[in-house]
Design a protein around this motif. Structure first.
Motif, PDB file in Angstrom:
ATOM      1  N   ALA A  92      -3.586   7.833   3.965  1.00 20.54           N
ATOM      2  CA  ALA A  92      -2.542   7.529   3.385  1.00 20.54           C
ATOM      3  C   ALA A  92      -2.383   7.809   1.799  1.00 20.54           C
ATOM      4  O   ALA A  92      -1.259   8.554   1.283  1.00 20.54           O
ATOM      5  N   THR A 111       0.584   3.963  -5.331  1.00 16.56           N
ATOM      6  CA  THR A 111       0.464   2.742  -5.643  1.00 16.56           C
ATOM      7  C   THR A 111      -0.038   1.791  -4.613  1.00 16.56           C
ATOM      8  O   THR A 111      -0.169   2.193  -3.434  1.00 16.56           O
ATOM      9  N   ALA A 157       1.049  -0.677  -3.142  1.00 19.77           N
ATOM     10  CA  ALA A 157       2.129  -0.900  -2.140  1.00 19.77           C
ATOM     11  C   ALA A 157       2.737   0.146  -1.347  1.00 19.77           C
ATOM     12  O   ALA A 157       2.761   0.304  -0.048  1.00 19.77           O
ATOM     13  N   ARG A 158       2.634   1.325  -1.962  1.00 17.38           N
ATOM     14  CA  ARG A 158       2.947   2.600  -1.256  1.00 17.38           C
ATOM     15  C   ARG A 158       2.005   2.849  -0.360  1.00 17.38           C
ATOM     16  O   ARG A 158       2.139   3.409   0.737  1.00 17.38           O
ATOM     17  N   ALA A 207      -0.249   0.902   1.193  1.00 15.90           N
ATOM     18  CA  ALA A 207      -0.154  -0.127   2.339  1.00 15.90           C
ATOM     19  C   ALA A 207       0.878   0.393   2.997  1.00 15.90           C
ATOM     20  O   ALA A 207       0.652   0.182   4.542  1.00 15.90           O
ATOM     21  N   GLU A 208       2.316   0.455   2.772  1.00  9.09           N
ATOM     22  CA  GLU A 208       3.079   0.759   3.454  1.00  9.09           C
ATOM     23  C   GLU A 208       2.766   2.129   4.430  1.00  9.09           C
ATOM     24  O   GLU A 208       3.008   2.172   5.735  1.00  9.09           O
ATOM     25  N   ARG A 209       2.606   3.267   3.610  1.00  8.76           N
ATOM     26  CA  ARG A 209       2.096   4.422   4.073  1.00  8.76           C
ATOM     27  C   ARG A 209       1.030   4.256   5.255  1.00  8.76           C
ATOM     28  O   ARG A 209       0.929   4.907   6.523  1.00  8.76           O
ATOM     29  N   GLY A 220       0.342   1.492   6.807  1.00  6.97           N
ATOM     30  CA  GLY A 220       0.560   0.519   7.754  1.00  6.97           C
ATOM     31  C   GLY A 220      -0.321  -0.760   7.965  1.00  6.97           C
ATOM     32  O   GLY A 220      -0.803  -1.394   8.691  1.00  6.97           O
ATOM     33  N   SER A 279      -1.881  -4.274   5.326  1.00  8.26           N
ATOM     34  CA  SER A 279      -1.475  -5.159   4.208  1.00  8.26           C
ATOM     35  C   SER A 279      -1.688  -4.739   2.773  1.00  8.26           C
ATOM     36  O   SER A 279      -2.702  -3.891   2.407  1.00  8.26           O
ATOM     37  N   VAL A 280      -1.027  -5.191   1.786  1.00  8.38           N
ATOM     38  CA  VAL A 280      -1.473  -4.787   0.288  1.00  8.38           C
ATOM     39  C   VAL A 280      -2.857  -5.488   0.031  1.00  8.38           C
ATOM     40  O   VAL A 280      -3.599  -5.031  -0.648  1.00  8.38           O
TER      41      VAL A 280
END
Length: 211
Positions: A17, A31, A33-34, A36-38, A40, A42-43
């Motif tokens: 990611a 970042t 957050a990004r 973690a989102e990319r 899949g 958790s932060v």
């Protein structure tokens, strides 16, 4: 899945990611957050495995390097199986360092970001320098092998010739990445021909290793 395997899988998932985000927008795009989102995840998991941005970048750098080494290894295996001369195998190998497609362009941006970050981080600088020296040593080994099989003149200095070939490859890669759509060196067969000519200037003989 064993705990150690799960640990490595999670780290690789997150680092992929990071690689994607760097390829898309550089280190500023990375970042927690990004990632973690990319990725899949958790932060908290990202922060658990990678407390700092440099930790994430280092893992991404190793991840990109592993993919390149895997492709180079496949070129060596295939070249040996098909009895190709060392010069041809070397050409295929160094071309893996050029941003000639989306995958290699993304890997190059990760490496370039790592090098830029290493200017202010001595620990990263040591890794960056050793990685570059590793490429030169691999080329030097190919030159040495070429001397043994007759492709390279016995008087050639592997240290000097490998430095030359590594420098040309690195410079050409930067040129291609910087402005591929406007460059006087297009990201196509012309780039390969430039390296082919440089290698041919060193590998001037004929391979005798296959009899």
């Amino acid at each position: 899945m064993p705990r150690t395997a799960d640990h490595d899988a999670r780290r690789s998932q997150i680092s992929r990611a990071v690689c994607t985000l760097i390829a898309e927008g550089g280190m500023r795009a990375v970042t927690v957050a990004r990632v973690a989102e990319r990725g899949g995840v958790s932060v908290g998991l990202v922060q658990h495995y990678f407390p700092t941005k440099d930790d994430m970048l280092l893992r991404a750098f190793h991840e990109a390097g592993s993919r390149i080494r895997a492709r180079v290894g496949e070129h060596i295996r295939a070249g040996s199986a098909h009895r190709r001369p060392i010069s041809a195998i070397l050409l295929d190998a160094v071309c893996e360092l050029l941003p000639l497609d989306e995958e290699r362009r993304a890997e190059f941006r990760v490496a370039r970001t790592f090098s830029a970050r290493s200017l202010d981080n001595p620990a990263l600088a040591d890794i960056d320098a050793e990685t570059a020296e590793g490429v030169r040593r691999d080329i030097a080994q190919a030159v040495h092998n070429g001397k043994e099989c007759g492709e390279v003149d016995p008087g050639a200095d592997p240290a000097v010739t490998s430095l030359r070939l590594a420098a040309v490859t690195e410079g050409l890669a930067a040129r291609l990445y910087r402005a591929p759509e406007h460059s006087v060196v297009p990201a196509d067969d012309t780039a390969t021909e430039i390296l082919r000519a440089e290698i041919a200037a060193v590998f001037t003989g004929h391979c005798r290793q296959y009899g």
